[in-house]
Design a protein around this motif. Structure first.
Motif, PDB file in Angstrom:
ATOM      1  N   ALA A  11      85.978  16.758  26.656  1.00 17.23           N
ATOM      2  CA  ALA A  11      84.786  16.532  27.475  1.00 17.23           C
ATOM      3  C   ALA A  11      84.318  17.822  28.137  1.00 17.23           C
ATOM      4  O   ALA A  11      83.128  18.042  28.328  1.00 17.23           O
ATOM      5  CB  ALA A  11      85.063  15.468  28.524  1.00 17.23           C
ATOM      6  N   GLN A  12      85.277  18.700  28.472  1.00 14.50           N
ATOM      7  CA  GLN A  12      84.926  19.935  29.164  1.00 14.50           C
ATOM      8  C   GLN A  12      84.864  21.160  28.245  1.00 14.50           C
ATOM      9  O   GLN A  12      84.287  22.175  28.610  1.00 14.50           O
ATOM     10  CB  GLN A  12      85.957  20.247  30.270  1.00 14.50           C
ATOM     11  N   LEU A  13      85.487  21.089  27.082  1.00 13.34           N
ATOM     12  CA  LEU A  13      85.620  22.275  26.233  1.00 13.34           C
ATOM     13  C   LEU A  13      84.987  22.065  24.863  1.00 13.34           C
ATOM     14  O   LEU A  13      85.124  20.999  24.263  1.00 13.34           O
ATOM     15  CB  LEU A  13      87.106  22.616  26.053  1.00 13.34           C
ATOM     16  N   VAL A  14      84.338  23.103  24.370  1.00 13.45           N
ATOM     17  CA  VAL A  14      83.788  23.055  23.016  1.00 13.45           C
ATOM     18  C   VAL A  14      84.951  23.136  22.027  1.00 13.45           C
ATOM     19  O   VAL A  14      86.036  23.610  22.364  1.00 13.45           O
ATOM     20  CB  VAL A  14      82.781  24.207  22.767  1.00 13.45           C
ATOM     21  N   PRO A  15      84.752  22.690  20.794  1.00 13.95           N
ATOM     22  CA  PRO A  15      85.846  22.780  19.825  1.00 13.95           C
ATOM     23  C   PRO A  15      86.191  24.231  19.518  1.00 13.95           C
ATOM     24  O   PRO A  15      85.370  25.133  19.659  1.00 13.95           O
ATOM     25  CB  PRO A  15      85.298  22.070  18.585  1.00 13.95           C
ATOM     26  N   LEU A  16      87.431  24.442  19.095  1.00 11.28           N
ATOM     27  CA  LEU A  16      87.833  25.772  18.635  1.00 11.28           C
ATOM     28  C   LEU A  16      87.035  26.113  17.392  1.00 11.28           C
ATOM     29  O   LEU A  16      86.678  25.224  16.613  1.00 11.28           O
ATOM     30  CB  LEU A  16      89.318  25.798  18.278  1.00 11.28           C
ATOM     31  N   SER A  17      86.810  27.370  17.168  1.00  7.53           N
ATOM     32  CA  SER A  17      86.128  27.748  15.931  1.00  7.53           C
ATOM     33  C   SER A  17      87.137  27.699  14.784  1.00  7.53           C
ATOM     34  O   SER A  17      88.343  27.894  14.977  1.00  7.53           O
ATOM     35  CB  SER A  17      85.532  29.148  16.051  1.00  7.53           C
ATOM     36  N   VAL A  18      86.629  27.433  13.602  1.00  7.91           N
ATOM     37  CA  VAL A  18      87.483  27.422  12.416  1.00  7.91           C
ATOM     38  C   VAL A  18      88.079  28.816  12.212  1.00  7.91           C
ATOM     39  O   VAL A  18      89.231  28.966  11.810  1.00  7.91           O
ATOM     40  CB  VAL A  18      86.683  26.968  11.170  1.00  7.91           C
ATOM     41  N   PHE A  19      87.301  29.830  12.539  1.00  4.35           N
ATOM     42  CA  PHE A  19      87.754  31.217  12.425  1.00  4.35           C
ATOM     43  C   PHE A  19      88.987  31.446  13.300  1.00  4.35           C
ATOM     44  O   PHE A  19      89.989  31.999  12.858  1.00  4.35           O
ATOM     45  CB  PHE A  19      86.606  32.145  12.851  1.00  4.35           C
ATOM     46  N   THR A  20      88.933  31.016  14.551  1.00  4.47           N
ATOM     47  CA  THR A  20      90.065  31.178  15.472  1.00  4.47           C
ATOM     48  C   THR A  20      91.273  30.414  14.958  1.00  4.47           C
ATOM     49  O   THR A  20      92.392  30.942  14.934  1.00  4.47           O
ATOM     50  CB  THR A  20      89.687  30.686  16.886  1.00  4.47           C
ATOM     51  N   LEU A  21      91.082  29.174  14.555  1.00  4.27           N
ATOM     52  CA  LEU A  21      92.186  28.361  14.050  1.00  4.27           C
ATOM     53  C   LEU A  21      92.814  28.993  12.807  1.00  4.27           C
ATOM     54  O   LEU A  21      94.038  29.016  12.666  1.00  4.27           O
ATOM     55  CB  LEU A  21      91.714  26.940  13.760  1.00  4.27           C
ATOM     56  N   ALA A  22      91.995  29.545  11.925  1.00  6.70           N
ATOM     57  CA  ALA A  22      92.529  30.204  10.723  1.00  6.70           C
ATOM     58  C   ALA A  22      93.369  31.415  11.091  1.00  6.70           C
ATOM     59  O   ALA A  22      94.425  31.646  10.491  1.00  6.70           O
ATOM     60  CB  ALA A  22      91.384  30.610   9.804  1.00  6.70           C
ATOM     61  N   HIS A  23      92.937  32.179  12.070  1.00  3.52           N
ATOM     62  CA  HIS A  23      93.707  33.350  12.496  1.00  3.52           C
ATOM     63  C   HIS A  23      95.028  32.946  13.146  1.00  3.52           C
ATOM     64  O   HIS A  23      96.046  33.602  12.946  1.00  3.52           O
ATOM     65  CB  HIS A  23      92.886  34.227  13.444  1.00  3.52           C
ATOM     66  N   ILE A  24      95.016  31.871  13.921  1.00  3.69           N
ATOM     67  CA  ILE A  24      96.259  31.374  14.517  1.00  3.69           C
ATOM     68  C   ILE A  24      97.195  30.891  13.416  1.00  3.69           C
ATOM     69  O   ILE A  24      98.387  31.209  13.420  1.00  3.69           O
ATOM     70  CB  ILE A  24      95.954  30.262  15.540  1.00  3.69           C
ATOM     71  N   ALA A  25      96.665  30.139  12.449  1.00  2.00           N
ATOM     72  CA  ALA A  25      97.482  29.603  11.363  1.00  2.00           C
ATOM     73  C   ALA A  25      98.118  30.701  10.517  1.00  2.00           C
ATOM     74  O   ALA A  25      99.265  30.578  10.078  1.00  2.00           O
ATOM     75  CB  ALA A  25      96.631  28.688  10.469  1.00  2.00           C
ATOM     76  N   LYS A  26      97.395  31.782  10.303  1.00  2.00           N
ATOM     77  CA  LYS A  26      97.909  32.894   9.484  1.00  2.00           C
ATOM     78  C   LYS A  26      98.709  33.904  10.300  1.00  2.00           C
ATOM     79  O   LYS A  26      99.092  34.948   9.811  1.00  2.00           O
ATOM     80  CB  LYS A  26      96.758  33.614   8.766  1.00  2.00           C
ATOM     81  N   ARG A  27      98.904  33.587  11.597  1.00  2.00           N
ATOM     82  CA  ARG A  27      99.705  34.411  12.504  1.00  2.00           C
ATOM     83  C   ARG A  27      99.085  35.783  12.747  1.00  2.00           C
ATOM     84  O   ARG A  27      99.762  36.732  13.078  1.00  2.00           O
ATOM     85  CB  ARG A  27     101.137  34.516  12.005  1.00  2.00           C
TER      86      ARG A  27
END
Length: 122
Positions: free
Chosen positions: A41-57
């Motif tokens: 409700a307070q936060l926009v979704p994470l970007s796919v770009f950010t999530l991909a970078h987290i996933a790939k470490r």
């Protein structure tokens, strides 16, 4: 005292485990869908770009981001959020930033202008 307030910044830092993508695939979530579901409700979704970078470490996640991701995974895998954090991430730091001091006007005082009382820093 001169009206100055000490602030301690503390934040857990997480790194995705190597099996991060595989775990999401097992519960039927793509990175795009996972990113979309991190919206609150307070936060926009994470970007796919950010999530991909987290996933790939290539990028670590702060506590708030890691918990948003873990919440999505926990709901899909029918486990607790704490279990999801343990499965998805390694906690790599519980770092404390430097002691920061605000002056009377509320502005941060630079380190060269601060003499920190050793008892207050503990």
């Amino acid at each position: 005292m001169t009206g100055e307030v000490l602030y301690y910044t503390a934040m857990k830092i997480y790194q995705a485990k190597p099996e991060f993508d595989e775990l999401f695939a097992r519960v039927g979530l793509s990175q795009a869908e996972t990113a979309r579901l991190t919206k609150t409700a307070q936060l926009v979704p994470l970007s796919v770009f950010t999530l991909a970078h987290i996933a790939k470490r290539r990028q670590n996640a702060g506590a708030k981001t890691a918990h948003r991701i873990a919440k999505v995974y926990a709901e899909a895998a029918s486990i607790s959020q704490d279990e999801a954090i343990a499965q998805l991430f390694d906690e790599i730091a519980d770092r404390k930033g430097p002691v920061r001091q605000r002056g009377v006007g509320g502005q941060f005082v630079s380190g060269s202008q601060v003499e920190v009382d050793s008892d207050a820093a503990d």
